[in-house]
Design a protein around this motif. Structure first.
Motif, PDB file in Angstrom:
ATOM      1  N   THR A 130     -71.563  59.633 -76.130  1.00 43.56           N
ATOM      2  CA  THR A 130     -70.395  60.380 -75.658  1.00 43.56           C
ATOM      3  C   THR A 130     -70.102  59.960 -74.222  1.00 43.56           C
ATOM      4  O   THR A 130     -71.016  59.643 -73.460  1.00 43.56           O
ATOM      5  CB  THR A 130     -70.609  61.909 -75.707  1.00 43.56           C
ATOM      6  OG1 THR A 130     -71.831  62.246 -75.026  1.00 43.56           O
ATOM      7  CG2 THR A 130     -70.669  62.409 -77.133  1.00 43.56           C
ATOM      8  N   VAL A 172     -66.137  59.864 -78.166  1.00 45.00           N
ATOM      9  CA  VAL A 172     -67.327  59.828 -79.022  1.00 45.00           C
ATOM     10  C   VAL A 172     -67.335  58.457 -79.695  1.00 45.00           C
ATOM     11  O   VAL A 172     -66.312  58.032 -80.255  1.00 45.00           O
ATOM     12  CB  VAL A 172     -67.288  60.951 -80.077  1.00 45.00           C
ATOM     13  CG1 VAL A 172     -68.514  60.882 -80.973  1.00 45.00           C
ATOM     14  CG2 VAL A 172     -67.189  62.319 -79.406  1.00 45.00           C
ATOM     15  N   PRO A 181     -64.210  63.480 -83.201  1.00 40.31           N
ATOM     16  CA  PRO A 181     -65.104  64.577 -83.588  1.00 40.31           C
ATOM     17  C   PRO A 181     -64.419  65.657 -84.411  1.00 40.31           C
ATOM     18  O   PRO A 181     -65.086  66.458 -85.060  1.00 40.31           O
ATOM     19  CB  PRO A 181     -65.578  65.133 -82.243  1.00 40.31           C
ATOM     20  CG  PRO A 181     -64.508  64.757 -81.269  1.00 40.31           C
ATOM     21  CD  PRO A 181     -64.001  63.420 -81.745  1.00 40.31           C
ATOM     22  N   MET A 197     -67.465  67.640 -86.219  1.00 39.76           N
ATOM     23  CA  MET A 197     -68.793  67.442 -85.673  1.00 39.76           C
ATOM     24  C   MET A 197     -69.222  68.582 -84.754  1.00 39.76           C
ATOM     25  O   MET A 197     -70.270  68.518 -84.130  1.00 39.76           O
ATOM     26  CB  MET A 197     -68.832  66.119 -84.891  1.00 39.76           C
ATOM     27  CG  MET A 197     -68.619  64.889 -85.757  1.00 39.76           C
ATOM     28  SD  MET A 197     -68.466  63.357 -84.789  1.00 39.76           S
ATOM     29  CE  MET A 197     -70.098  63.266 -84.031  1.00 39.76           C
TER      30      MET A 197
END
Length: 322
Positions: A130, A172, A181, A197
């Protein structure tokens, strides 16, 4: 008078992490739909256009992350918004020396090749990383090689790098490739639950009203975004103007604004958006002719309507002493 982030229309998303992926917490210490919002989502259109994970317009061409924003730059400058680790991992890179453009004026030469501004990269193992961008200069609290827990305070939201509004850009990546995500397996535009996510279901915010204020003239858009447009008014102000600042506008949306005050003071205006607008503002008001403005309370009200339904509304006021 600066108003708080207005009530927003939103959809709750199902939270089912992708197989093998880290489970992510929201990377900013604020409340979506209350004190912060998502300005832009990752672009899923492989061509020259853009599309968010809901197959809507809330992105821009080749945007590879998610922009978590606060209503104005002043909101981030005056009240530090903590950026936190979305998952546990090891810090792989840090930058913390770039100046913040709190006035909205970007020095293109100073940020060349460093669009992310002050930022941090965290490795989560198995090819997952990240990245956190546009942090406030001097706020970074971690160093390269440090192991951090999920929720660790990394730094504060700022205005460093290439940014026109106060936000934190989260990227990400899996094996170097960007992953959304909100939809790691790609966009799902139907009624099926959306995979995500996140550890808790975030909100998909359709649109909102970010700020409402008053000024003696129609402000510059940069000043509105930076939170510098709001002014004190008096009986001798050359004009009384109210402005409202929005995000997520779609073609056909209706903006209704009214401003009322003592002595039969009243002005109203309806605006229909001719096209999609990621962020925009509108203003109404009156110029003073000769006599001073009457003392008393002046009230502004704004609504944003889509397909006949109010999706955001805000009210603000100021007082001119009698």
């Amino acid at each position: 008078m600066r108003a708080a982030l207005s009530a927003l229309a939103f959809l709750a998303l199902a939270a089912a992490p992708a197989a093998g992926a880290p489970t992510l917490s929201l990377p900013v210490d604020c409340e979506l739909g209350k004190t912060c919002y998502v300005q832009q989502y990752m672009d899923h259109d492989p061509g020259a256009g853009h599309s968010d994970f809901m197959c809507g317009p809330r992105s821009y061409d080749a945007h590879k992350g998610t922009d978590f924003a606060v209503p104005t730059a002043a909101a981030a400058r005056e009240n530090a918004v903590r950026v936190i680790a979305a998952a546990a991992g090891t810090v792989m890179g840090v930058r913390d020396e770039m100046a913040d453009a709190w006035d909205g004026k970007i020095d293109a030469a100073a940020i060349k090749g460093r669009d992310c501004g002050n930022g941090i990269v965290i490795d989560h193992g198995d090819g997952w990383q990240t990245q956190y961008c546009h942090l406030r200069q001097g706020s970074v609290r971690v160093k390269r090689g440090e192991r951090v827990a999920s929720g660790a305070h990394l730094g504060d939201m700022g205005m460093s790098g290439r940014t026109e509004f106060a936000h934190m850009h989260l990227s990400v990546r899996k094996d170097g490739e960007p992953v959304d995500p909100f939809a790691p397996d790609g966009p799902e535009c139907g009624d099926a639950p959306l995979k995500a996510m996140w550890d808790t279901a975030p909100l998909f915010q359709e649109a909102g009203l970010l700020d409402l204020g008053f000024a003696t003239q129609v402000p510059e858009f940069t000043d509105v975004k930076m939170g510098l447009a709001d002014q004190n008014l008096s009986r001798t102000s050359p004009a009384i103007i109210t402005f409202s600042y929005f995000f997520g506008g779609l073609a056909g949306d209706s903006v209704d604004m009214t401003l009322t005050g003592p002595g039969n003071f009243e002005v109203s205006q309806n605006y229909e958006l001719p096209k999609n607008l990621a962020i925009f503002f509108r203003a109404i008001g009156k110029k003073r002719r000769s006599a001073p403005w009457p003392g008393g309370d002046y009230v502004a009200e704004t609504t944003l309507t889509r397909n006949g339904k109010i999706i955001a509304e805000q009210r603000g006021s100021f007082t001119i002493p009698r």
